[in-house]
Structures are given as C-alpha cells and as structure tokens.
Motif scaffolding. Structure first.
Motif, PDB file in Angstrom:
ATOM      1  N   ASP A   1      -3.750  -1.633  -8.377  1.00  0.00           N
ATOM      2  CA  ASP A   1      -5.086  -1.042  -8.284  1.00  0.00           C
ATOM      3  C   ASP A   1      -4.890   0.429  -7.950  1.00  0.00           C
ATOM      4  O   ASP A   1      -4.651   0.776  -6.787  1.00  0.00           O
ATOM      5  CB  ASP A   1      -5.894  -1.763  -7.206  1.00  0.00           C
ATOM      6  CG  ASP A   1      -7.325  -1.270  -7.114  1.00  0.00           C
ATOM      7  OD1 ASP A   1      -7.616  -0.171  -7.623  1.00  0.00           O
ATOM      8  OD2 ASP A   1      -8.145  -1.958  -6.515  1.00  0.00           O
TER       9      ASP A   1
ATOM     10  N   VAL B   1       0.845  -1.191   0.000  1.00  0.00           N
ATOM     11  CA  VAL B   1       0.000   0.000   0.000  1.00  0.00           C
ATOM     12  C   VAL B   1       0.879   1.238   0.000  1.00  0.00           C
ATOM     13  O   VAL B   1       1.778   1.370   0.833  1.00  0.00           O
ATOM     14  CB  VAL B   1      -0.943   0.006   1.214  1.00  0.00           C
ATOM     15  CG1 VAL B   1      -1.776   1.283   1.223  1.00  0.00           C
ATOM     16  CG2 VAL B   1      -1.839  -1.220   1.198  1.00  0.00           C
TER      17      VAL B   1
ATOM     18  N   LYS C   1      -6.913   2.065  -5.237  1.00  0.00           N
ATOM     19  CA  LYS C   1      -6.580   1.719  -3.853  1.00  0.00           C
ATOM     20  C   LYS C   1      -5.110   1.938  -3.527  1.00  0.00           C
ATOM     21  O   LYS C   1      -4.654   1.551  -2.449  1.00  0.00           O
ATOM     22  CB  LYS C   1      -6.966   0.267  -3.574  1.00  0.00           C
ATOM     23  CG  LYS C   1      -8.455  -0.003  -3.691  1.00  0.00           C
ATOM     24  CD  LYS C   1      -8.778  -1.457  -3.355  1.00  0.00           C
ATOM     25  CE  LYS C   1     -10.288  -1.711  -3.429  1.00  0.00           C
ATOM     26  NZ  LYS C   1     -10.623  -3.124  -3.097  1.00  0.00           N
TER      27      LYS C   1
ATOM     28  N   THR D   1      -2.459   0.498  -4.480  1.00  0.00           N
ATOM     29  CA  THR D   1      -1.890  -0.773  -4.049  1.00  0.00           C
ATOM     30  C   THR D   1      -1.301  -1.527  -5.241  1.00  0.00           C
ATOM     31  O   THR D   1      -1.874  -1.516  -6.333  1.00  0.00           O
ATOM     32  CB  THR D   1      -2.964  -1.645  -3.374  1.00  0.00           C
ATOM     33  OG1 THR D   1      -3.514  -0.936  -2.266  1.00  0.00           O
ATOM     34  CG2 THR D   1      -2.375  -2.952  -2.883  1.00  0.00           C
TER      35      THR D   1
END
Length: 125
Positions: free
Chosen positions: A72, A22, A75, A77
């Motif tokens: 993604d 992340v 997100k 991520t």
C-alpha cells in the motif's frame, strides 16, 4: 530510514498469519520490497518480492499458492499474507527494501539495501 515488521506469532499448521512492514523516513513507492526468512541453523532465504506498483510479484517455489505479497504505497506498507502454514515455514521473517529507483525484482538478499528487525513466525504441527 526504518523498516518495522510486525504480525508474527504462533500458528497451527494450516492456519494463517499476516505480516506487515512499515517503511518510514524515506521514499517507499519507488522501492522494490521483499520478504525473507531465516530458520535456525539455516541461511536466510527469499520468500517474495514486489515491484514499485505492485503489478509484478515473485515467490519462492515453496510458498507459491499459499503466500501473497502486497503493498500500500499510500501507507508505506508491505504485507505478506501467509495461508496454509506449515511447520517448515517457522522462521524469523524480515522485510527488506531495494535502493531507491532500482526497478528490478531480485530474490537475492545482496540486492536489498535496507532491512527490518525481523518478526518470529512459529508454526506448530
């Protein structure tokens, strides 16, 4: 800016693990992302990299057909799906980000500006 990797652990040969990273505190979508690994006593090596949109991917030869990098951008991520794991995949895995706005995919660590803390992957035979 911070990169937080997770998902490592112990797997048997032939098994699977999925790593996630992340990205926080900055712009993710315009950064090339990469995964690297370092085994004990060995130099850090590149594993995979992915372009801003995810349309272009690069893999180190030993993981081609077994590992899949994805991202993604909604997100912030990046993932590394690792299948058909082998004992030689055992290492600390790091995610890394290139500089903002740098579009080229490079495999060498020197081209990556930001690094996560690493997550241990251990594959038993």
């Amino acid at each position: 800016v911070q990169l937080q990797a997770s998902g490592g652990g112990l797997a048997q040969a032939g098994g699977s693990l999925r790593l996630s990273c992340v990205f926080s505190g900055g712009t993710f979508s315009r950064r090339v992302m990469g995964w690297f690994r370092q085994a004990p006593g060995k130099e850090r090596e590149s594993v995979a990299a992915i372009s801003w949109s995810g349309s272009t991917k690069w893999y180190e030869d030993s993981v081609k057909g077994r590992f899949t990098i994805s991202r993604d951008n909604a997100k912030d991520t990046v993932h590394l799906q690792m299948n058909s794991l082998k004992p030689e995949d055992t290492a600390v895995y790091y995610c890394a980000a290139r500089g903002l706005g740098s579009p080229d995919i490079y495999s060498k660590a020197k081209f990556y500006a930001l690094w996560g803390q690493g997550t241990q992957v251990t594959v038993s035979s």
